[in-house]
Design a protein around this motif. Sequence first.
Motif: not given
Length: 78
Positions: A39-55
């Motif tokens: 039931t744990k959500p799968k971590v999408d590395e590409k989306a995570y890195k993109a979100a960090l770049e938007r900060i």
Amino acid sequence: MKTITIAAFILALLAVPAHAQGRRQQGGAEETRAKQQDTKPKVDEKAYKAALERIPEPKEKYDPWGVARPAEPAKKTR
């Protein structure tokens, strides 16, 4: 004899909650662990890195002790 019986009864009553804490459920523990992992959500590395770049980068560096001490050191007066 009556005192020993009462003392044994009181000790038995005090041991019951401690015994109940040590009990574990039989079976099913492996099944619940497997369900929790699924039931744990799968971590999408590409989306995570993109979100960090938007900060955005802060304009000035954060000083966690800024409130506790003055920004400039106090000047010495003679």
